[in-house]
Design an enzyme around this catalytic site. Structure first.
Site, mmCIF file in Angstrom:
data_model
loop_
_atom_site.group_PDB
_atom_site.id
_atom_site.type_symbol
_atom_site.label_atom_id
_atom_site.label_comp_id
_atom_site.label_asym_id
_atom_site.label_seq_id
_atom_site.Cartn_x
_atom_site.Cartn_y
_atom_site.Cartn_z
ATOM 1 N N THR A 150 -4.667 -19.181 -11.586
ATOM 2 C CA THR A 150 -4.533 -18.090 -12.553
ATOM 3 C C THR A 150 -5.720 -18.075 -13.495
ATOM 4 O O THR A 150 -6.201 -19.135 -13.892
ATOM 5 C CB THR A 150 -3.273 -18.339 -13.408
ATOM 6 N N ARG A 178 8.862 -12.812 -6.632
ATOM 7 C CA ARG A 178 8.711 -14.094 -7.350
ATOM 8 C C ARG A 178 7.777 -13.908 -8.554
ATOM 9 O O ARG A 178 6.732 -13.272 -8.464
ATOM 10 C CB ARG A 178 8.144 -15.145 -6.394
ATOM 11 N N VAL A 179 8.179 -14.445 -9.685
ATOM 12 C CA VAL A 179 7.363 -14.360 -10.897
ATOM 13 C C VAL A 179 7.108 -15.778 -11.405
ATOM 14 O O VAL A 179 8.036 -16.585 -11.477
ATOM 15 C CB VAL A 179 8.074 -13.520 -11.987
ATOM 16 N N GLY A 180 5.864 -16.057 -11.748
ATOM 17 C CA GLY A 180 5.508 -17.389 -12.256
ATOM 18 C C GLY A 180 5.446 -17.412 -13.771
ATOM 19 O O GLY A 180 6.057 -16.595 -14.464
ATOM 20 N N ASP A 181 4.672 -18.351 -14.296
ATOM 21 C CA ASP A 181 4.582 -18.547 -15.745
ATOM 22 C C ASP A 181 3.667 -17.527 -16.430
ATOM 23 O O ASP A 181 3.778 -17.300 -17.645
ATOM 24 C CB ASP A 181 4.039 -19.948 -16.048
ATOM 25 N N THR A 201 -2.771 -22.629 -16.172
ATOM 26 C CA THR A 201 -2.849 -22.329 -14.750
ATOM 27 C C THR A 201 -2.173 -23.484 -14.028
ATOM 28 O O THR A 201 -2.182 -24.608 -14.522
ATOM 29 C CB THR A 201 -4.304 -22.148 -14.276
ATOM 30 N N GLY A 202 -1.597 -23.188 -12.894
ATOM 31 C CA GLY A 202 -0.913 -24.265 -12.159
ATOM 32 C C GLY A 202 0.347 -23.739 -11.520
ATOM 33 O O GLY A 202 0.501 -22.533 -11.311
ATOM 34 N N GLY A 204 3.600 -22.361 -11.548
ATOM 35 C CA GLY A 204 4.401 -21.684 -12.569
ATOM 36 C C GLY A 204 5.797 -22.252 -12.719
ATOM 37 O O GLY A 204 6.308 -22.381 -13.832
HETATM 38 N N1 GLY Z 1 0.461 -20.035 -12.545
HETATM 39 C C1 GLY Z 1 0.614 -18.938 -11.707
HETATM 40 C C2 GLY Z 1 1.852 -18.884 -10.973
HETATM 41 O O1 GLY Z 1 2.524 -19.878 -10.774
HETATM 42 O O2 GLY Z 1 2.194 -17.799 -10.557
#
Ligand code: GLY
Length: 318
Positions: A150, A178-181, A201-202, A204
């Site tokens: 990210t 799907r939604v991340g952080d 970043t990483g 989520g």
């Molecule tokens: N950090 C981005 C995600 O996990 O979508």
């Protein structure tokens, strides 16, 4: 004082453009949006914007966020398809009184009504990556969930206004929806101009378990330097996850306070980031771990050349 810090080498050109805006007294919102758009528009970065890798249904679904540290306004989009610059839509949403985080079709309708540029974000190169990965998955048992670089940034302008923004295509081969952080306040980003900001970043799914960006801002409020705050938050949460769950996903955090001091911590090897301040020309650093601490060293010209060569190398169907 002004400054901007961003995850990964891919942010370097954007950080350079933002630095030009900031040194001329420009606004932290304009500077960070310009910087993130630069990453979104570059087709060879396969985890953000145009050229981002698709979900398991071969659709590019993008997440992005924007936060204003003066007003605490937040705007975000998640799982949005077919728009060129999700960060700009997120910034626009931050100006609304309600409906600040929109997902999927709702986000697309809003963006369409507001006249944002439509674009098919799935490139031929991303399709080749997709087909190659499908073949690899069929041939061997490998985990699909990798490639989640990210772009996250924190910015300070000469008036003391701070902003943060993120943009990502999320995990390669993620489930549709799907939604991340990255669009989630406190997890992927947080900023308060009275203190400072942080962004992640990483993986989520793991970053969200610790609201790590907010935790870093909280530690800075308690008086910690951004470097101490990042190291403490990342080390403690990495350990928590390992103790409770046996493993911790990748996690790299960047932060800047309202004096333009910055910090970075990661639980992976090979993390890169870009930074520019009133006292520092735009530069790319690499982070390594020495005696349990994160040490940042300027990337060599050889590393930088190799980075671009690898990103832009012809891609063959396997
Ligand atoms: N950090 C981005 C995600 O996990 O979508």
């Amino acid at each position: 004082m002004w400054g901007i810090i961003a995850t990964w080498r891919m942010a370097a050109e954007g950080v350079g453009k933002a630095a030009d805006i900031l040194k001329n007294g420009g606004d932290a919102g304009d500077a960070i949006e310009t910087a993130v758009r630069e990453v979104e528009d570059f087709p060879y970065y396969k985890s953000v914007g145009y050229g981002g890798l698709p979900n398991e249904e071969m659709e590019v679904e993008l997440d992005a966020a924007y936060m204003d540290g003066d007003t605490l306004d937040i705007g975000a989009v998640a799982a949005i398809r077919d728009f060129a610059n999700p960060v700009s839509i997120a910034r626009r949403l931050s100006k609304e009184k309600v409906n600040n985080l929109l997902v999927g079709e709702g986000a697309e309708k809003f963006a369409h009504k507001e006249g944002f540029e439509r674009k098919n974000m799935l490139t031929d190169r991303a399709k080749i990556h997709y087909r190659n990965r499908v073949k690899e998955l069929t041939a061997q048992e490998i985990k699909p969930y990798s490639g989640h670089d990210t772009v996250g940034m924190v910015c300070l302008d000469t008036k003391g206004k701070m902003t943060t923004a993120t943009s990502t295509s999320g995990l390669f081969m993620k489930k549709k929806g799907r939604v991340g952080d990255s669009p989630i306040a406190g997890s992927g980003f947080y900023v308060d101009s009275k203190i400072g900001g942080a962004s992640a970043t990483g993986l989520g799914e793991d970053v969200m378990k610790g609201c790590v960006s907010y935790e870093i801002v909280r530690l800075m409020r308690d008086g910690l330097h951004p470097q101490e705050a990042c190291e403490k938050a990342v080390a403690m949460f990495d350990q928590e996850l390992k103790e409770r769950r046996g493993q911790a996903g990748d996690m790299s955090l960047i932060a800047m306070n309202n004096k333009g001091e910055w910090g970075v911590a990661t639980n992976i090897e090979g993390f890169s980031f870009a930074v520019a301040t009133e006292n520092q020309e735009p530069i790319v650093y690499l982070t390594r771990h020495v005696d349990g601490k994160c040490v940042h060293e300027p990337a060599s010209q050889e590393w930088l050349d190799d980075y671009m060569r690898t990103r832009m190398a012809p891609l063959e169907e396997k």
